[in-house]
Design a protein around this motif. Structure first.
Motif, short mmCIF file in Angstrom:
data_model
loop_
_atom_site.label_atom_id
_atom_site.label_comp_id
_atom_site.label_asym_id
_atom_site.label_seq_id
_atom_site.Cartn_x
_atom_site.Cartn_y
_atom_site.Cartn_z
N ASP A 43 0.82 -1.21 0.00
CA ASP A 43 0.00 0.00 0.00
C ASP A 43 0.85 1.26 0.00
O ASP A 43 1.92 1.31 0.60
CB ASP A 43 -0.92 0.02 1.23
N ASP A 44 0.35 2.28 -0.68
CA ASP A 44 0.96 3.61 -0.63
C ASP A 44 0.58 4.22 0.71
O ASP A 44 -0.59 4.46 0.99
CB ASP A 44 0.41 4.46 -1.79
N MET A 45 1.57 4.49 1.56
CA MET A 45 1.30 4.95 2.92
C MET A 45 1.30 6.47 3.04
O MET A 45 1.27 7.02 4.13
CB MET A 45 2.35 4.37 3.87
N VAL A 46 1.30 7.17 1.91
CA VAL A 46 1.34 8.62 1.95
C VAL A 46 -0.03 9.18 2.33
O VAL A 46 -1.06 8.78 1.79
CB VAL A 46 1.78 9.20 0.59
N VAL A 47 -0.03 10.10 3.28
CA VAL A 47 -1.20 10.92 3.57
C VAL A 47 -0.74 12.37 3.60
O VAL A 47 0.39 12.66 3.97
CB VAL A 47 -1.87 10.54 4.92
N GLU A 48 -1.61 13.27 3.19
CA GLU A 48 -1.24 14.67 3.13
C GLU A 48 -1.39 15.31 4.50
O GLU A 48 -2.44 15.20 5.15
CB GLU A 48 -2.15 15.40 2.13
N CYS A 49 -0.33 15.96 4.95
CA CYS A 49 -0.37 16.70 6.21
C CYS A 49 -0.76 18.14 5.88
O CYS A 49 -0.03 18.85 5.18
CB CYS A 49 0.99 16.65 6.90
N THR A 50 -1.91 18.60 6.35
CA THR A 50 -2.44 19.91 5.98
C THR A 50 -2.21 20.97 7.06
O THR A 50 -2.57 22.12 6.87
CB THR A 50 -3.94 19.81 5.69
N GLY A 51 -1.62 20.58 8.17
CA GLY A 51 -1.35 21.51 9.27
C GLY A 51 -0.91 20.71 10.47
O GLY A 51 -0.86 19.47 10.42
N PRO A 52 -0.56 21.37 11.56
CA PRO A 52 -0.15 20.62 12.76
C PRO A 52 -1.22 19.63 13.20
O PRO A 52 -2.35 20.02 13.46
CB PRO A 52 0.04 21.73 13.80
N MET A 54 -2.95 17.63 11.52
CA MET A 54 -4.07 17.52 10.59
C MET A 54 -3.65 16.74 9.35
O MET A 54 -2.58 16.98 8.78
CB MET A 54 -4.57 18.91 10.18
N TYR A 55 -4.52 15.80 8.91
CA TYR A 55 -4.19 14.92 7.79
C TYR A 55 -5.39 14.78 6.85
O TYR A 55 -6.54 14.83 7.28
CB TYR A 55 -3.80 13.53 8.30
N TYR A 56 -5.06 14.60 5.58
CA TYR A 56 -6.08 14.33 4.56
C TYR A 56 -5.70 13.05 3.83
O TYR A 56 -4.59 12.92 3.32
CB TYR A 56 -6.18 15.49 3.57
N GLY A 57 -6.62 12.10 3.81
CA GLY A 57 -6.36 10.81 3.19
C GLY A 57 -7.06 9.72 3.97
O GLY A 57 -8.14 9.93 4.55
N ASN A 58 -6.46 8.55 4.01
CA ASN A 58 -7.04 7.44 4.76
C ASN A 58 -6.73 7.63 6.26
O ASN A 58 -5.57 7.75 6.64
CB ASN A 58 -6.44 6.12 4.27
N PRO A 59 -7.75 7.66 7.13
CA PRO A 59 -7.51 7.93 8.55
C PRO A 59 -6.67 6.87 9.25
O PRO A 59 -5.94 7.19 10.19
CB PRO A 59 -8.93 8.00 9.14
N ALA A 60 -6.76 5.62 8.80
CA ALA A 60 -5.96 4.56 9.40
C ALA A 60 -4.47 4.81 9.14
O ALA A 60 -3.63 4.67 10.03
CB ALA A 60 -6.39 3.20 8.86
N ALA A 62 -3.14 7.72 8.47
CA ALA A 62 -2.77 8.93 9.22
C ALA A 62 -2.46 8.59 10.67
O ALA A 62 -1.49 9.09 11.25
CB ALA A 62 -3.90 9.96 9.14
N LEU A 63 -3.28 7.72 11.26
CA LEU A 63 -3.08 7.33 12.66
C LEU A 63 -1.76 6.59 12.84
O LEU A 63 -0.97 6.92 13.75
CB LEU A 63 -4.25 6.45 13.12
N ILE A 64 -1.49 5.61 12.00
CA ILE A 64 -0.27 4.83 12.11
C ILE A 64 0.95 5.72 11.90
O ILE A 64 1.96 5.63 12.61
CB ILE A 64 -0.27 3.66 11.10
N ARG A 65 0.88 6.62 10.90
CA ARG A 65 2.00 7.51 10.63
C ARG A 65 2.27 8.42 11.84
O ARG A 65 3.42 8.60 12.24
CB ARG A 65 1.71 8.37 9.40
N HIS A 66 1.21 8.96 12.43
CA HIS A 66 1.41 9.88 13.55
C HIS A 66 1.98 9.15 14.77
O HIS A 66 2.88 9.67 15.44
CB HIS A 66 0.09 10.56 13.93
N ILE A 67 1.49 7.96 15.04
CA ILE A 67 2.01 7.20 16.18
C ILE A 67 3.49 6.90 15.97
O ILE A 67 4.32 7.06 16.88
CB ILE A 67 1.21 5.90 16.39
N SER A 68 3.84 6.46 14.76
CA SER A 68 5.23 6.13 14.46
C SER A 68 6.13 7.36 14.62
O SER A 68 7.21 7.29 15.24
CB SER A 68 5.34 5.59 13.03
N GLN A 69 5.68 8.50 14.12
CA GLN A 69 6.48 9.72 14.24
C GLN A 69 6.57 10.18 15.68
O GLN A 69 7.62 10.64 16.14
CB GLN A 69 5.87 10.81 13.36
#
Length: 343
Positions: A43-52, A54-60, A62-69
């Motif tokens: 899967d393409d794991m890219v989600v757009e970060c639109t602000g602090p 804040m994410y646009y794309g698949n919420p799952a 976005a959640l995994i990316r934020h937790i990892s970061q």
């Protein structure tokens, strides 16, 4: 609490509450299913970060990316479980707590069993919000809230607890019960306000000052407690560490706008936004609209508003809500650089 309507208005209140819960549960379940169907290798794991936060794309994603970061390490694999519907509808995963007892309700709507790339493992709780207007954090009695504070080493006097019961309209502490506080200097002589509750400005100065001190000194701690603790979930041992909030109703799950943050991040942002205070407003709806023309005080701290709930089945309970679209304020306080990365 009774769910049997006593009149047409009460019927629609119950229906609205039930529909709101169902909408929230649907989003929780969808995100859980999406989490369990992500293929890290394909899967393409890219989600757009639109602000602090804040994410646009698949919420799952976005959640995994934020937790990892936020953790500062990669996620190798995980398993997601839906817990959000257990307490209200009996639906959700059958999960045992650390003592081997079945969880019958949890502040974590999604539970993640995570394996990191450094060889460590962790169970991570996630709170899911999908209401774009005044999302509820907690609903509790005055006594239960005071006990929760004391259990977390925050002193609350019996006088302050009594004042909160008056504000909530608990039976025995209402104006119509004949209960009159010792200090009546704040009560108008020709009071036209509703007889079911005392207003904040009518509490004694000493009680109001104590609550001011409690929230001012412990604001971050109390904000996190409200998001993570529930005294009625006796078997729950998985406090949510993260929050995912659906900001706009989505049509396509891959085109969803969400805010993702740790509970601590939200509490810190909230403290930076504002401290404890009171706002004044007139009664805008209900039986006393147009009759009681006074401006009454309503307390808040940061993004959090709290007041007695208006419906009949929970009449004397205290609700804590997040300010509508609070996540749009993050950009004013965050130094986080918004970047889009690919795993």
């Amino acid at each position: 609490m009774s769910q049997k309507p006593v009149d047409e208005k009460h019927f629609f209140q119950i229906q609205a509450g039930a529909e709101g819960r169902l909408n929230g549960h649907r989003f929780e379940e969808i995100v859980t299913n999406e989490l369990n169907h992500i293929d890290f290798m394909c899967d393409d794991m890219v989600v757009e970060c639109t602000g602090p936060n804040m994410y646009y794309g698949n919420p799952a994603k976005a959640l995994i990316r934020h937790i990892s970061q936020d953790k500062g390490k990669g996620i190798e694999k995980y398993k997601a479980y839906w817990l959000g519907g257990i307490a209200t509808s009996g639906k959700g995963a059958a999960i045992l707590n650390e003592a081997g007892a079945k969880i019958t309700g949890s502040k974590s709507d999604i539970l993640l069993e995570v394996d990191y790339d450094d060889g460590t493992k962790e169970t991570v709780g996630v709170s899911v919000k999908s209401c774009s207007n005044n999302a509820q954090m907690a609903l509790t009695t005055a006594s239960a809230f005071c006990e929760m504070l004391r259990e977390n080493d925050i002193f609350v006097s019996s006088e302050a607890e009594t004042g909160l019961k008056m504000f909530c309209g608990e039976e025995g502490y209402r104006p119509k019960d004949g209960y009159i506080p010792q200090d009546i200097t704040n009560i108008p002589f020709d009071r036209k306000a509703r007889p079911e509750r005392w207003y904040w400005e009518e509490l004694s100065d000493s009680v109001k000052q104590e609550w001011d001190n409690i929230f001012s000194v412990n604001q971050i701690k109390i904000t996190m407690m409200l998001l993570q603790c529930a005294r009625n979930y006796k078997t729950d041992c998985y406090k949510p560490e993260y929050i995912i909030h659906e900001c706009v109703r989505h049509i396509d799950i891959d085109e969803c706008t969400v805010a993702v943050m740790s509970v601590e991040e939200l509490a810190i942002y909230s403290k930076m936004f504002d401290s404890f205070g009171v706002k004044k407003q007139q009664i805008r709806k209900g039986s006393y609209k147009g009759i009681d023309l006074e401006y009454h005080q309503y307390p808040y701290f940061g993004f959090v508003q709290f007041q007695p709930i208006g419906n009949r089945q929970n009449f004397s309970e205290l609700q804590f809500n997040l300010k509508s679209k609070y996540y749009n304020k993050f950009k004013e306080y965050s130094n986080i650089q918004c970047q889009t990365n690919k795993k």
